[in-house]
Design an enzyme around this catalytic site. Structure first.
Site, PDB file in Angstrom:
ATOM      1  N   TRP A 155      40.303  65.681  68.200  1.00 23.43           N
ATOM      2  CA  TRP A 155      41.035  66.332  69.287  1.00 23.43           C
ATOM      3  C   TRP A 155      40.272  67.475  69.929  1.00 23.43           C
ATOM      4  CZ3 TRP A 155      41.031  71.266  67.803  1.00 23.43           C
ATOM      5  CH2 TRP A 155      40.963  71.528  66.437  1.00 23.43           C
ATOM      6  N   ASN A 156      39.191  67.973  69.297  1.00 23.34           N
ATOM      7  CA  ASN A 156      38.629  69.230  69.804  1.00 23.34           C
ATOM      8  C   ASN A 156      37.897  69.087  71.135  1.00 23.34           C
ATOM      9  OD1 ASN A 156      36.521  67.921  68.563  1.00 23.34           O
ATOM     10  ND2 ASN A 156      35.686  69.733  67.583  1.00 23.34           N
ATOM     11  N   LYS A 179      40.393  54.445  68.981  1.00 21.28           N
ATOM     12  CA  LYS A 179      41.611  55.132  68.536  1.00 21.28           C
ATOM     13  C   LYS A 179      41.372  56.629  68.697  1.00 21.28           C
ATOM     14  CE  LYS A 179      42.980  57.193  65.008  1.00 21.28           C
ATOM     15  NZ  LYS A 179      43.712  58.319  65.631  1.00 21.28           N
ATOM     16  N   PRO A 180      41.960  57.220  69.739  1.00 24.03           N
ATOM     17  CA  PRO A 180      41.775  58.659  69.930  1.00 24.03           C
ATOM     18  C   PRO A 180      42.648  59.437  68.958  1.00 24.03           C
ATOM     19  CG  PRO A 180      43.245  57.800  71.616  1.00 24.03           C
ATOM     20  CD  PRO A 180      42.832  56.619  70.766  1.00 24.03           C
ATOM     21  N   GLY A 233      34.789  63.354  63.104  1.00 27.98           N
ATOM     22  CA  GLY A 233      35.921  64.018  62.468  1.00 27.98           C
ATOM     23  C   GLY A 233      35.472  64.695  61.191  1.00 27.98           C
ATOM     24  N   SER A 234      36.406  64.843  60.282  1.00 28.39           N
ATOM     25  CA  SER A 234      36.111  65.604  59.069  1.00 28.39           C
ATOM     26  C   SER A 234      35.251  64.800  58.100  1.00 28.39           C
ATOM     27  CB  SER A 234      37.422  66.001  58.394  1.00 28.39           C
ATOM     28  OG  SER A 234      38.147  64.846  58.076  1.00 28.39           O
ATOM     29  N   GLU A 255      29.837  61.413  62.653  1.00 26.93           N
ATOM     30  CA  GLU A 255      29.594  62.772  63.158  1.00 26.93           C
ATOM     31  C   GLU A 255      30.606  63.660  62.456  1.00 26.93           C
ATOM     32  OE1 GLU A 255      27.131  64.364  64.605  1.00 26.93           O
ATOM     33  OE2 GLU A 255      26.932  62.596  65.869  1.00 26.93           O
ATOM     34  N   LEU A 256      30.183  64.350  61.388  1.00 20.80           N
ATOM     35  CA  LEU A 256      31.170  64.987  60.508  1.00 20.80           C
ATOM     36  C   LEU A 256      31.133  66.511  60.600  1.00 20.80           C
ATOM     37  CD1 LEU A 256      30.593  62.513  57.529  1.00 20.80           C
ATOM     38  CD2 LEU A 256      32.145  62.293  59.477  1.00 20.80           C
ATOM     39  N   CYS A 289      32.516  71.521  65.730  1.00 20.69           N
ATOM     40  CA  CYS A 289      31.777  71.279  64.492  1.00 20.69           C
ATOM     41  C   CYS A 289      30.427  71.985  64.499  1.00 20.69           C
ATOM     42  CB  CYS A 289      31.620  69.790  64.248  1.00 20.69           C
ATOM     43  SG  CYS A 289      30.972  68.937  65.677  1.00 20.69           S
ATOM     44  N   GLU A 386      34.511  74.760  56.887  1.00 23.54           N
ATOM     45  CA  GLU A 386      34.576  75.016  58.321  1.00 23.54           C
ATOM     46  C   GLU A 386      35.808  75.859  58.608  1.00 23.54           C
ATOM     47  OE1 GLU A 386      32.947  71.637  61.269  1.00 23.54           O
ATOM     48  OE2 GLU A 386      34.622  71.046  60.031  1.00 23.54           O
TER      49      GLU A 386
HETATM   50  P1  ADP Z   1      40.458  66.862  62.192  1.00 22.08           P
HETATM   51  O1  ADP Z   1      40.742  67.702  61.001  1.00 22.08           O
HETATM   52  O2  ADP Z   1      39.416  67.388  63.095  1.00 22.08           O
HETATM   53  O3  ADP Z   1      41.673  66.349  62.891  1.00 22.08           O
HETATM   54  P2  ADP Z   1      40.179  64.266  61.076  1.00 22.08           P
HETATM   55  O4  ADP Z   1      39.017  63.686  60.388  1.00 22.08           O
HETATM   56  O5  ADP Z   1      41.446  64.422  60.318  1.00 22.08           O
HETATM   57  O6  ADP Z   1      39.671  65.646  61.621  1.00 22.08           O
HETATM   58  O7  ADP Z   1      40.533  63.482  62.413  1.00 22.08           O
HETATM   59  C1  ADP Z   1      39.591  62.901  63.254  1.00 22.08           C
HETATM   60  C2  ADP Z   1      40.082  61.555  63.666  1.00 22.08           C
HETATM   61  O8  ADP Z   1      40.196  60.752  62.509  1.00 22.08           O
HETATM   62  C3  ADP Z   1      41.444  61.525  64.337  1.00 22.08           C
HETATM   63  O9  ADP Z   1      41.449  60.515  65.317  1.00 22.08           O
HETATM   64  C4  ADP Z   1      42.359  61.159  63.186  1.00 22.08           C
HETATM   65  O10 ADP Z   1      43.526  60.488  63.634  1.00 22.08           O
HETATM   66  C5  ADP Z   1      41.486  60.200  62.433  1.00 22.08           C
HETATM   67  N1  ADP Z   1      41.817  60.047  61.009  1.00 22.08           N
HETATM   68  C6  ADP Z   1      42.405  60.919  60.175  1.00 22.08           C
HETATM   69  N2  ADP Z   1      42.536  60.391  58.946  1.00 22.08           N
HETATM   70  C7  ADP Z   1      42.013  59.145  59.001  1.00 22.08           C
HETATM   71  C8  ADP Z   1      41.826  58.076  58.050  1.00 22.08           C
HETATM   72  N3  ADP Z   1      42.193  58.198  56.781  1.00 22.08           N
HETATM   73  N4  ADP Z   1      41.246  56.941  58.489  1.00 22.08           N
HETATM   74  C9  ADP Z   1      40.840  56.813  59.767  1.00 22.08           C
HETATM   75  N5  ADP Z   1      40.974  57.774  60.684  1.00 22.08           N
HETATM   76  C10 ADP Z   1      41.556  58.918  60.323  1.00 22.08           C
END
Ligand code: ADP
Length: 483
Positions: A155-156, A179-180, A233-234, A255-256, A289, A386
């Site tokens: 989302w950032n 999938k956003p 994402g994370s 990209e973590l 990030c 972070e």
């Molecule tokens: P943030 O803490 O920055 O939201 P996330 O890694 O939780 O980071 O989210 C980044 C993306 O990954 C979002 O689109 C979120 O919906 C998706 N996401 C979160 N958990 C999962 C999962 N277990 N499998 C696949 N996608 C996921």
């Protein structure tokens, strides 16, 4: 504000159709600045996601065969349409993500620069002719698109994190199911709308909105038709996706998370360092990030840096992103606010000193005061995680070796920054930092023309630059015998 629905249909986009959930399941998208509802979007499940994957597979058969110039021309049209709608896209980003409008405008331009870059790069996926080892054979290498790509984005940066993946994928000849983030699906849908208007064929780009990210993620990782997964994402989720993808041996771009050090040496131009640190720390309210997570300052300039930096931070205006002069918007959600509060409490308990800010902002909601901490130490949780908020911890170091060792003492390796003028040290430190990106005398490294990405627990692969296209291409070597 412009009517958001004109640009973002608030429906999923599958095989060129704008569709809702078959039983009408939806979830709400809210403005983090005031909690107001912006839209309801379809809460799609695995059946709908499978349809999208199948549409992408069908579209791939035609898309892969298009010449690069045909794909490039469509990307150019998409680029022009994004540019023509820049203002409404920026408003949409601010509405669903919270960042100041000026930053949202910057994101549209930055995000769109990837579409432009990969429209150019589409025609540069050259192969090679290898000087032969045998007179009656000729050896060559061609690059072909990987196939159906699944993309999961955060989302950032609701726009830029998407174009960084979609533009190179489409340029290479891949088709995509996106999938956003459930926090910011409207910008993604607006981008799809503009792609449709640009004439990008049905099925080439599909957007599946849904709340159950783990379920959709598992489908992407295990569906045999998906050949590649690109995720931002994370780190925790990235590792999980990698494990889930092992059985199908999918190509991965991950990209973590990061834990960026920002080092100020005693010969630095302190005013420039302060300016760079403000950008590196407080952009997007600290929610990127590559945000400076630890500011390391050499003993001799520690006090003067803290003074100048705190003064600069004290000028930052907190408020709703669509108000003029605002520098810092709200945090994305209450969970983020709780995390920042927890990290600060831990740091204080372990001896950090609050110079500025330190608590939720008087505006309420998820607004947080721009905060400066001194005497930060590696044992504090915010040294290891972070922060993802407007909190700047400042550490003290004495020698170059100590700075490098502190900077590298993290499992992450995304971005690092340092300020200093001694040319020998500039080279030594730049080479010693275990990071995928190093900013020397600059607090901003992101650009479409350079390879963005990390090492260690910050992920795999690169986005942007020449390397960004390679992520979506596979190599085929052909030996032609019997000459
Ligand atoms: P943030 O803490 O920055 O939201 P996330 O890694 O939780 O980071 O989210 C980044 C993306 O990954 C979002 O689109 C979120 O919906 C998706 N996401 C979160 N958990 C999962 C999962 N277990 N499998 C696949 N996608 C996921």
């Amino acid at each position: 504000m412009t009517n958001l629905n004109l640009i973002s249909p608030a429906l999923a986009y599958i095989d060129g159709q704008w569709v809702g959930h078959p039983e009408g399941k939806t979830f709400g998208v809210n403005n983090p600045a005031n909690g107001k509802s912006l839209a309801q979007v379809p809460d799609m499940g695995t059946i709908e996601a499978q349809e999208a994957i199948e549409a992408a597979a069908q579209a791939f058969e035609l898309w892969r065969k298009q010449t690069a110039i045909v794909r490039a021309d469509l990307l150019w049209r998409w680029y022009e349409l994004i540019r023509a709608h820049a203002e409404v896209l920026a408003e949409l980003i601010t509405a669903e993500q919270g960042k100041p409008l000026a930053e949202a405008r910057g994101e549209v331009a930055y995000g769109n620069s990837f579409v432009r870059w990969f429209a150019e790069e589409a025609r540069r996926s050259y192969g090679t002719l290898i000087p032969t080892e045998s007179p009656d054979r000729r050896l060559m290498v061609i690059k072909q698109p990987v196939g159906v790509v699944a993309a999961i984005t955060p989302w950032n940066f609701p726009l830029a994190m998407i174009t960084r993946k979609l533009a190179p994928a489409l340029a290479a000849g891949c088709t995509v199911v996106l999938k956003p983030s459930e926090e910011t699906p409207l910008t993604a849908l607006a981008l799809a709308k503009l792609a449709e208007m640009a004439g990008i064929p049905p099925g080439v780009l599909n957007v599946v909105t849904g709340l159950d990210a783990p379920m959709l993620g598992l489908l992407f990782c295990t569906h045999p038709t998906v050949r590649k997964l690109s995720f931002t994402g994370s780190t925790a989720v990235g590792k999980r996706l990698m494990q889930q993808s092992a059985d199908g041996l999918k190509r991965l771009s991950l990209e973590l998370g990061g834990n960026a050090p920002f080092i100020v040496f005693d010969d630095a131009d302190l005013n420039a360092a302060v300016e760079g640190a403000i950008v590196a720390k407080y952009r997007n309210g600290g929610q990127t990030c590559v945000c400076a997570n630890r500011i390391l300052v050499q003993d001799a300039v520690y006090e003067s840096f803290v003074e100048k930096f705190s003064q600069a931070v004290s000028f930052l205006q907190v408020g709703q992103g669509d108000e003029p002069q605002v520098d810092i918007g709200p945090l994305i959600n209450p969970r983020a606010l709780e995390k920042v509060k927890g990290l600060l409490a831990d740091a204080q308990a372990k001896g950090a000193h609050i110079v500025l800010g330190g608590k939720p902002h008087a505006l309420g909601g998820t607004f947080f005061e721009p905060t400066v901490l001194t005497e930060a130490k590696p044992a504090m949780l915010l040294s290891q995680e972070e922060i993802f908020g407007p909190v700047a911890p400042i550490y003290r170091f004495r020698t170059e070796e100590e700075a490098i060792s502190l900077a590298n003492s993290t499992p992450y390796g995304l971005a690092a920054y340092f300020y200093g003028r001694d040319i020998g040290r500039v080279w030594r430190v730049a080479e010693a930092l275990e990071y995928g990106m190093v900013g020397v005398n600059t607090g901003l490294v992101s650009t479409a023309v350079a390879p963005f990405g990390g090492i260690k627990h910050s992920g795999l692969g690169r986005e942007g630059a020449r390397e960004g296209l390679e992520e979506y291409l596979q190599i085929k070597y052909m030996a032609l015998g019997g000459l």
